[in-house]
Design a protein around this motif. Structure first.
Motif, short mmCIF file in Angstrom:
data_model
loop_
_atom_site.label_atom_id
_atom_site.label_comp_id
_atom_site.label_asym_id
_atom_site.label_seq_id
_atom_site.Cartn_x
_atom_site.Cartn_y
_atom_site.Cartn_z
N VAL A 1 0.32 -6.33 -0.54
CA VAL A 1 1.66 -5.86 -0.94
C VAL A 1 2.37 -7.02 -1.65
CG1 VAL A 1 1.83 -4.20 0.95
CG2 VAL A 1 2.68 -6.54 1.26
N PRO A 2 3.43 -6.72 -2.42
CA PRO A 2 4.18 -7.80 -3.06
C PRO A 2 4.75 -8.77 -2.02
CG PRO A 2 4.75 -5.69 -4.03
CD PRO A 2 3.92 -5.39 -2.83
N ARG A 3 4.90 -9.98 -2.40
CA ARG A 3 5.39 -11.00 -1.49
C ARG A 3 6.81 -10.65 -1.04
NH1 ARG A 3 3.28 -15.52 0.09
NH2 ARG A 3 4.55 -17.29 0.79
N GLY A 4 7.01 -10.66 0.29
CA GLY A 4 8.32 -10.35 0.85
C GLY A 4 8.61 -8.87 1.00
N ALA A 5 7.61 -8.01 0.79
CA ALA A 5 7.83 -6.56 0.90
C ALA A 5 8.21 -6.20 2.33
CB ALA A 5 6.59 -5.81 0.47
N ARG A 6 9.28 -5.39 2.47
CA ARG A 6 9.78 -5.05 3.80
C ARG A 6 8.84 -4.10 4.55
NH1 ARG A 6 15.59 -2.78 2.43
NH2 ARG A 6 14.28 -1.77 0.85
N TYR A 7 8.03 -3.34 3.84
CA TYR A 7 7.16 -2.36 4.50
C TYR A 7 5.82 -2.95 4.94
CZ TYR A 7 5.71 -2.15 -0.43
OH TYR A 7 5.33 -2.47 -1.71
N ARG A 8 5.64 -4.26 4.76
CA ARG A 8 4.38 -4.87 5.21
C ARG A 8 4.22 -4.74 6.72
NH1 ARG A 8 3.15 -11.26 5.57
NH2 ARG A 8 4.76 -10.92 7.16
N ASP A 9 5.31 -5.00 7.46
CA ASP A 9 5.23 -4.90 8.92
C ASP A 9 4.95 -3.47 9.37
OD1 ASP A 9 5.72 -7.59 9.09
OD2 ASP A 9 7.88 -7.36 9.43
N ASP A 10 5.51 -2.49 8.65
CA ASP A 10 5.23 -1.09 8.99
C ASP A 10 3.75 -0.77 8.78
OD1 ASP A 10 7.91 -0.70 9.57
OD2 ASP A 10 8.39 -0.09 7.52
N LEU A 11 3.18 -1.29 7.70
CA LEU A 11 1.75 -1.07 7.46
C LEU A 11 0.91 -1.73 8.56
CD1 LEU A 11 1.59 -1.70 3.59
CD2 LEU A 11 1.48 0.50 4.77
N SER A 12 1.30 -2.93 8.96
CA SER A 12 0.56 -3.63 10.01
C SER A 12 0.62 -2.87 11.33
CB SER A 12 1.11 -5.05 10.19
OG SER A 12 0.92 -5.81 9.01
N MET A 13 1.81 -2.36 11.68
CA MET A 13 1.94 -1.60 12.92
C MET A 13 1.12 -0.31 12.86
SD MET A 13 3.70 -3.21 15.12
CE MET A 13 3.97 -1.85 16.25
N ALA A 14 1.09 0.33 11.71
CA ALA A 14 0.30 1.55 11.57
C ALA A 14 -1.19 1.25 11.74
CB ALA A 14 0.56 2.19 10.21
N ILE A 15 -1.65 0.13 11.18
CA ILE A 15 -3.06 -0.25 11.32
C ILE A 15 -3.40 -0.53 12.78
CG2 ILE A 15 -4.74 -2.06 10.77
CD1 ILE A 15 -3.43 -2.25 8.00
N LEU A 16 -2.50 -1.23 13.48
CA LEU A 16 -2.73 -1.52 14.90
C LEU A 16 -2.79 -0.24 15.73
CD1 LEU A 16 -0.44 -4.66 15.41
CD2 LEU A 16 -2.93 -4.60 15.22
N LYS A 17 -1.88 0.70 15.46
CA LYS A 17 -1.87 1.96 16.21
C LYS A 17 -3.13 2.77 15.93
CE LYS A 17 3.15 2.46 16.64
NZ LYS A 17 4.34 3.30 16.28
#
Length: 450
Positions: free
Chosen positions: A310-326
């Motif tokens: 994702v682009p550097r500093g993208a706010r949705y990166r953490d959402d993507l990470s949480m979705a991958i973990l779930k």
């Protein structure tokens, strides 16, 4: 892409693990997406002027909001873009075209080594002679059961192929030997049958390349990877001497080993049996499962991870990470991996291991030969004991018969002697009477006997 992608539009043209993963994440986070392939077909490499190519360049140029692809996480890329949590861990693997299989009219002999076949022939001769010898030493009481040379050989052969005959051993020694032979035949036939099934269902071939390091010890097979890929960066920047040598060889123009992308690398493998393509293990394994003409060689090395860029500093990166973990906790990622990497229509093949045979050698089945040898020894000992017992019993019977005959002969002699004495008595009385009459009547010429 799907095989019929020319007749499809939009996201329907694409399929694969990354597409299924993106669909799962989109449903969980509730967003829509449109997929496209980067124009240059590269994953992303830094150019001399400081710009980036491929997927990384699309992210930096704001052409894409995220990149869901087999994109390796590394420190150089992390300086310009961000990555989500890894969704798959992998290594570098190697793929080659399958060598031609070795078929033979006498392939049924392959499950056992030549040494074992010769030993089986020796067992046939030895056991047959043992049966024949024991029949001579300690024959059965039934005269119709005789193990001559022909019958012994036939019984031994029938037992070794798990068959039957009309005549079976009746003596203790013969039954002990037969039991040992039957147990021996059971193990040999079971091992042969299991190994034969493996030989007939698994393609067998040999190759001088069994790992990536074997590429350095030969000059017949050329090799390479995708230019400007993370695998190429690994070999170029590796501190290990053997990988540095491999990079020098594969990067030279005369080797012709480098490919522009993975598809071109696989095309080189299909066209040349003496070419090895090195790339990410998941990509190669998927190719192996879908193309039965290629083979993964060796084990993956240099563990790495894929992530969503994702682009550097993208706010949705953490959402993507949480979705991958779930998705990982729910087992969905494992299910997708099973769908795309564990389902194959290709027949199983053995790995190309040079100078090694899969035939059963004497070291693997030597125990049953020892058991048979013990059985032969025990049966011979039982035969000797049986022979001694029979001989001793015959001697006892002969001795008793001699005693009985001698006793009968003595009784007959006594009876004959008594008869002679009885027959001689009238003569004695006659002589006595004659003498008496002669004395009483000297002048008488006749004697009356009353």
């Amino acid at each position: 892409m799907k095989e019929n992608y020319r007749y499809l539009q939009g996201n329907d043209k694409y399929e694969g693990f990354c597409m299924d993963l993106l669909k799962e994440i989109a449903e969980m986070l509730g967003f829509e997406y449109e997929v496209y392939v980067v124009p240059d077909g590269e994953y992303g490499d830094k150019k001399p002027d400081g710009t980036w190519s491929g997927v990384i360049g699309e992210i930096l140029n704001a052409e894409a909001s995220m990149a869901v692809a087999p994109l390796t996480i590394n420190s150089e890329r992390e300086t310009v873009i961000d990555f989500s949590k890894p969704y798959k861990t992998f290594g570098i693997s190697m793929v080659m075209k399958k060598p031609e299989t070795e078929d033979s009219f006498f392939q049924f002999l392959d499950p056992l080594s030549p040494t074992v076949w010769l030993l089986l022939a020796g067992v046939l001769v030895l056991v047959s002679l043992t049966f024949c010898m024991m029949d001579k030493v300690a024959p059965a009481d039934d005269p119709s059961v005789r193990f001559d040379a022909i019958e012994s050989t036939w019984f031994t052969f029938a037992s070794m192929v798990v068959s039957g005959t009309d005549v079976i051993p009746r003596t203790i020694s013969g039954r002990l030997l037969a039991a040992s032979l039957w147990f021996f035949s059971l193990i040999i036939i079971s091992s042969y049958t299991a190994n034969l099934a493996a030989f007939l269902t698994v393609s067998k071939f040999h190759s001088n390349i069994k790992s990536v390091t074997d590429l350095l010890d030969q000059s017949e097979v050329s090799y390479g990877t995708v230019t400007h890929s993370e695998v190429a960066n690994f070999f170029e920047n590796s501190k290990l001497h053997q990988f540095q040598q491999m990079w020098q060889i594969m990067s030279t123009l005369r080797s012709g080993g480098m490919a522009k992308n993975a598809a071109q690398g696989f095309a080189k493998v299909d066209a040349d049996k003496n070419y090895a393509f090195l790339f990410d293990a998941p990509v190669i394994q998927h190719k192996v499962f879908t193309d039965c003409n290629v083979l993964e060689v060796g084990k993956p090395f240099d563990a790495r991870s894929y992530g969503i860029a994702v682009p550097r500093g993208a706010r949705y990166r953490d959402d993507l990470s949480m979705a991958i973990l779930k998705l990982g906790e729910l087992g969905r990622i494992a299910q997708l991996e099973e769908k795309w990497w564990d389902e194959t229509k290709c027949p199983p093949v053995n790995k190309p291991v040079p100078n090694k045979t899969r035939s059963l050698t004497i070291h693997k089945v030597g125990g049953v030969f020892v058991i048979l040898a013990v059985g032969i020894a025990v049966s011979l000992a039982a035969g000797v004991m049986d022979y001694y017992y029979r001989t001793r019993r015959k001697r006892i019977k002969a001795k008793k018969r001699d005693i009985a005959e001698n006793h009968d002969s003595g009784d007959g002699h006594l009876q004959a002697h008594g008869k002679l004495l009885h027959d001689a008595s009238p003569s004695v009385h006659f002589e006595e009477a004659f003498a008496s009459n002669s004395t009483t009547n000297p002048g008488s010429k006749h004697t009356n006997i009353f």
